[in-house]
Design an enzyme around this catalytic site. Structure first.
Site, PDB file in Angstrom:
ATOM      1  N   GLU A 143       5.011  -2.287  15.925  1.00  0.00           N
ATOM      2  CA  GLU A 143       4.994  -1.056  15.187  1.00  0.00           C
ATOM      3  C   GLU A 143       3.748  -0.284  15.651  1.00  0.00           C
ATOM      4  O   GLU A 143       2.826  -0.729  15.146  1.00  0.00           O
ATOM      5  CB  GLU A 143       5.025  -1.338  13.623  1.00  0.00           C
ATOM      6  CG  GLU A 143       5.337   0.062  12.831  1.00  0.00           C
ATOM      7  CD  GLU A 143       5.090  -0.149  11.380  1.00  0.00           C
ATOM      8  OE1 GLU A 143       4.228  -1.032  10.769  1.00  0.00           O
ATOM      9  OE2 GLU A 143       5.959   0.609  10.593  1.00  0.00           O
ATOM     10  N   LYS A 182      -3.302   0.667  -7.158  1.00  0.00           N
ATOM     11  CA  LYS A 182      -4.131   1.235  -6.278  1.00  0.00           C
ATOM     12  C   LYS A 182      -3.894   1.771  -5.087  1.00  0.00           C
ATOM     13  O   LYS A 182      -2.921   1.242  -4.298  1.00  0.00           O
ATOM     14  CB  LYS A 182      -4.841  -0.254  -5.966  1.00  0.00           C
ATOM     15  CG  LYS A 182      -6.100  -0.161  -5.044  1.00  0.00           C
ATOM     16  CD  LYS A 182      -6.587  -1.011  -4.228  1.00  0.00           C
ATOM     17  CE  LYS A 182      -5.840  -1.071  -2.742  1.00  0.00           C
ATOM     18  NZ  LYS A 182      -6.381   0.093  -2.104  1.00  0.00           N
ATOM     19  N   CYS A 226       7.428   4.790   7.784  1.00  0.00           N
ATOM     20  CA  CYS A 226       7.841   3.112   8.176  1.00  0.00           C
ATOM     21  C   CYS A 226       9.193   3.347   8.795  1.00  0.00           C
ATOM     22  O   CYS A 226       9.836   2.343   9.369  1.00  0.00           O
ATOM     23  CB  CYS A 226       7.954   2.548   6.723  1.00  0.00           C
ATOM     24  SG  CYS A 226       8.798   3.559   5.480  1.00  0.00           S
TER      25      CYS A 226
HETATM   26  P1  NAP Z   1      -1.930  -1.927   4.772  1.00  0.00           P
HETATM   27  O1  NAP Z   1      -3.230  -2.201   5.610  1.00  0.00           O
HETATM   28  O2  NAP Z   1      -1.068  -2.945   4.804  1.00  0.00           O
HETATM   29  O3  NAP Z   1      -2.234  -1.280   3.421  1.00  0.00           O
HETATM   30  C1  NAP Z   1      -1.507  -0.876   2.446  1.00  0.00           C
HETATM   31  C2  NAP Z   1      -2.150  -0.981   0.931  1.00  0.00           C
HETATM   32  O4  NAP Z   1      -2.647  -2.291   1.090  1.00  0.00           O
HETATM   33  C3  NAP Z   1      -3.623  -0.238   0.986  1.00  0.00           C
HETATM   34  O5  NAP Z   1      -3.610   0.145  -0.198  1.00  0.00           O
HETATM   35  C4  NAP Z   1      -4.590  -1.391   1.437  1.00  0.00           C
HETATM   36  O6  NAP Z   1      -5.915  -0.951   0.858  1.00  0.00           O
HETATM   37  C5  NAP Z   1      -4.111  -2.391   0.491  1.00  0.00           C
HETATM   38  N1  NAP Z   1      -4.640  -3.866   0.930  1.00  0.00           N
HETATM   39  C6  NAP Z   1      -5.044  -4.224   2.107  1.00  0.00           C
HETATM   40  N2  NAP Z   1      -5.347  -5.395   2.082  1.00  0.00           N
HETATM   41  C7  NAP Z   1      -5.258  -5.991   0.953  1.00  0.00           C
HETATM   42  C8  NAP Z   1      -5.013  -7.168   0.606  1.00  0.00           C
HETATM   43  N3  NAP Z   1      -5.730  -8.352   1.228  1.00  0.00           N
HETATM   44  N4  NAP Z   1      -4.785  -7.237  -0.797  1.00  0.00           N
HETATM   45  C9  NAP Z   1      -4.325  -6.380  -1.503  1.00  0.00           C
HETATM   46  N5  NAP Z   1      -4.150  -5.159  -1.056  1.00  0.00           N
HETATM   47  C10 NAP Z   1      -4.499  -4.771   0.163  1.00  0.00           C
HETATM   48  O7  NAP Z   1      -1.144  -0.863   5.458  1.00  0.00           O
HETATM   49  P2  NAP Z   1      -1.381   0.680   5.796  1.00  0.00           P
HETATM   50  O8  NAP Z   1      -2.108   0.601   7.268  1.00  0.00           O
HETATM   51  O9  NAP Z   1      -2.236   1.367   4.692  1.00  0.00           O
HETATM   52  O10 NAP Z   1       0.031   1.340   5.720  1.00  0.00           O
HETATM   53  C11 NAP Z   1       0.702   1.200   6.895  1.00  0.00           C
HETATM   54  C12 NAP Z   1       1.851   0.282   7.003  1.00  0.00           C
HETATM   55  O11 NAP Z   1       2.807   0.451   5.669  1.00  0.00           O
HETATM   56  C13 NAP Z   1       2.911   0.385   8.009  1.00  0.00           C
HETATM   57  O12 NAP Z   1       3.229  -0.730   8.670  1.00  0.00           O
HETATM   58  C14 NAP Z   1       4.176   1.069   7.629  1.00  0.00           C
HETATM   59  O13 NAP Z   1       5.211   0.756   8.222  1.00  0.00           O
HETATM   60  C15 NAP Z   1       4.184   0.316   5.943  1.00  0.00           C
HETATM   61  N6  NAP Z   1       5.011   1.420   5.122  1.00  0.00           N
HETATM   62  C16 NAP Z   1       6.176   0.765   4.642  1.00  0.00           C
HETATM   63  C17 NAP Z   1       6.811   1.671   3.858  1.00  0.00           C
HETATM   64  C18 NAP Z   1       8.064   1.215   3.418  1.00  0.00           C
HETATM   65  O14 NAP Z   1       8.533   1.762   2.335  1.00  0.00           O
HETATM   66  N7  NAP Z   1       8.820   0.301   3.825  1.00  0.00           N
HETATM   67  C19 NAP Z   1       6.516   2.850   3.552  1.00  0.00           C
HETATM   68  C20 NAP Z   1       5.263   3.214   3.984  1.00  0.00           C
HETATM   69  C21 NAP Z   1       4.350   2.588   4.761  1.00  0.00           C
HETATM   70  P3  NAP Z   1      -6.858   0.000   1.796  1.00  0.00           P
HETATM   71  O15 NAP Z   1      -6.230   0.969   2.458  1.00  0.00           O
HETATM   72  O16 NAP Z   1      -7.872   0.457   0.895  1.00  0.00           O
HETATM   73  O17 NAP Z   1      -7.338  -1.032   2.820  1.00  0.00           O
END
Ligand code: NAP
Ligand code: MG
Length: 492
Positions: free
Chosen positions: A394, A188, A297
């Site tokens: 962050e 997804k 990230c």
């Molecule tokens: P997010 O809100 O956690 O969302 C990530 C993914 O999870 C999206 O596909 C989101 O879908 C989905 N999601 C949200 N709520 C969920 C739930 N209850 N159950 C299952 N899936 C769910 O993060 P983001 O804001 O998109 O991304 C930014 C974050 O990712 C930052 O904190 C960044 O540091 C981190 N990141 C980490 C890495 C790494 O490798 N360590 C790499 C890239 C990013 P929707 O978008 O459809 O809500």
């Protein structure tokens, strides 16, 4: 000249979900509007999956896994397919790059590098297919001899959830690793950036991977994502995203003890000693936070500078920040694209306001562009306290907090004073000191005298609340496998 949406029409993927051999809309017809963050233009609609569609995708993935068409394929044949996927990605490099830039906003050069890294990951993982061997254990138990060996077997059906900041490359990491391990996968993408993952799903099938081995389900996190996490037919969740959602996933997965790997956020220190090569420090420190408009990230978002070089380094980073061109990622001279959405821009601006109200001082930047598109100027803060919100949380935007330090013990303590532990950067010409600092960083990756560079052969992941487990490398693929020990009675 920016390329118009009409130029893109031919390149748009099917915009239906890929479930087994079918291309499907949501059963209730629900869709999600996908926009271009560079100007807010509507790009496309994708299906908004619910539990029914996730059930269907997991059933296809399970059936394909059980049929053994994929997991029992000759490893060398599986390897060839992965290699073919890499070739196809490379042959579509420009179209994928453009699509990623439309969807996410990142500059074309950045998108191109990410797409290439996705291709490299398939090629790297292709090499593992034939190398997933076990060990033998000679020996006797209670006077009886046994020939004992281990096997590395695929964990089963993987549910993968990826964020919007590196949509293609994050999807590629998960799909390449799952397929190389012999797993099947339901992925997804983020609701904000589903386009290149849909195209990648087609490429995987066009390369000859059997239908059902790789399924792409578009939808919201709290509905489709949550259904995938809760699904009893999923054996492992591979998640990249925020620590907040990562913790929820771990709790949900505990119900049936699914395997879980988490790649979460960071608040990574960039440590500069006064003896560093200053010509390289400022551009690298600037790009470590401003590339991806801070939405990486591993962004170096806390800049620790030895006190005697503090003003010089802050001035140099601020000067680079002022010269960076913020704009539409499709224009060739753009350095920094938009942030992902209006809501995210407001969130970043909220952090900047909070930084000021808590006593921080803006050296450069600090403002958003009003009008179409979601742009935030590269920002440098000084005078924020160690407890300030902008020093601790962050921001995921183009905002760096510069902090002076006096000695090595002080900076190591401050650098590690965070709940995160994803990355760290150290700049010094003293090799011993560089390693002394590196060895004491509570971080999954440390770069010495360098901005970030990633290699699919090297483990990637976080200490502390930056994650659980590692991606890429042998460690990454082993996290998609179970080990089985087989004891064979020989005799006494
Ligand atoms: P997010 O809100 O956690 O969302 C990530 C993914 O999870 C999206 O596909 C989101 O879908 C989905 N999601 C949200 N709520 C969920 C739930 N209850 N159950 C299952 N899936 C769910 O993060 P983001 O804001 O998109 O991304 C930014 C974050 O990712 C930052 O904190 C960044 O540091 C981190 N990141 C980490 C890495 C790494 O490798 N360590 C790499 C890239 C990013 P929707 O978008 O459809 O809500
Ligand atoms: Mg988008």
């Amino acid at each position: 000249m920016a390329i118009a949406v009409s130029d893109l029409q031919l390149k748009l993927p099917g915009l239906k979900m890929i479930i087994g051999e079918d291309r499907l809309d949501a059963q209730n017809g629900a869709t999600i509007a996908v926009e271009d963050p560079s100007d807010g233009a509507h790009l496309a609609n994708v299906p908004a999956a619910g539990t029914a569609e996730v059930d269907c995708a997991v059933a296809k993935a399970r059936a394909t896994f059980e049929s053994r068409a994929w997991s029992r394929m000759r490893p060398i044949d599986r390897s060839k397919l992965l290699d073919r996927i890499a070739q196809r990605i490379e042959s579509e490099l420009e179209a994928l790059t453009l699509l990623e830039t439309y969807d996410n906003g990142m500059p074309l050069a950045h998108a191109r590098a990410y797409i290439m890294f996705g291709a490299d990951t398939f090629r790297y993982m292709a090499g593992w297919c034939t190398r997933l061997t076990g060990k033998t254990y000679p020996g006797a138990i209670d006077g009886v001899s046994y020939h004992t060996y281990t096997q590395s077997v695929p964990v089963g059906v993987v549910g993968a959830i990826v964020p919007w900041n590196g949509p293609f490359v994050m999807a590629a990491w998960k799909i390449a690793t799952a397929l190389a391990a012999g797993c099947t996968i339901v992925l997804k993408p983020s609701e904000l950036t589903p386009l290149t993952a849909l195209r990648l799903g087609e490429i995987v099938l066009e390369a000859g991977v059997p239908a059902g081995a790789c399924n792409i389900v578009t939808g919201y996190g709290h509905t489709a994502g949550q259904s995938l996490v809760d699904h009893p037919g999923v054996d492992k969740i591979a998640f990249t995203g925020s620590a907040r959602v990562g913790k929820m996933i771990l709790q949900s997965a505990a119900k049936d003890l699914k395997r879980v790997t988490l790649e979460l956020g960071g608040k990574s220190p960039n440590i500069v000693f006064a003896d560093a090569d200053m010509d390289r420090v400022a551009p690298a420190a600037a790009m470590s936070i401003y590339a991806s408009a801070g939405q990486a990230c591993i962004a170096g978002s806390r800049l620790y500078v030895e006190r005697k070089a503090f003003d010089k380094v802050v001035d140099a980073v601020a000067s680079v920040a002022r010269t960076l061109k913020v704009g539409n990622g499709r224009l060739p001279d753009t350095d920094i694209g938009p942030v992902i959405s209006r809501a995210h821009r407001e969130r970043i601006m909220g952090y900047i306001d909070r930084g000021i109200s808590e006593g921080g001082k803006v050296v450069t930047g600090g403002s958003a562009h009003l009008g179409k598109g979601y742009y935030v100027d590269p920002t440098v803060f000084v005078d924020a306290t160690p407890e300030a919100t902008i020093t601790r949380e962050e921001i995921f935007g183009p905002v760096v907090v510069a902090i002076p330090f006096t000695d090595i013990e002080e900076v190591i303590r401050q650098a590690n004073d965070t709940t995160y532990g994803l990355a760290a950067y150290v700049w010094t010409s003293d090799v011993g000191r560089a390693h002394q600092v590196a060895n004491r960083m509570q971080a999954g990756s440390v770069w010495i005298n360098s901005g970030y560079a990633l290699d699919p052969a090297v483990p990637f992941g976080g200490f502390k609340q930056s994650g659980l487990g590692r991606e890429l490398s042998e460690e990454g693929i082993r996290a998609y496998m179970e080990t089985r020990a087989v004891y064979t009675y020989i005799g006494s």
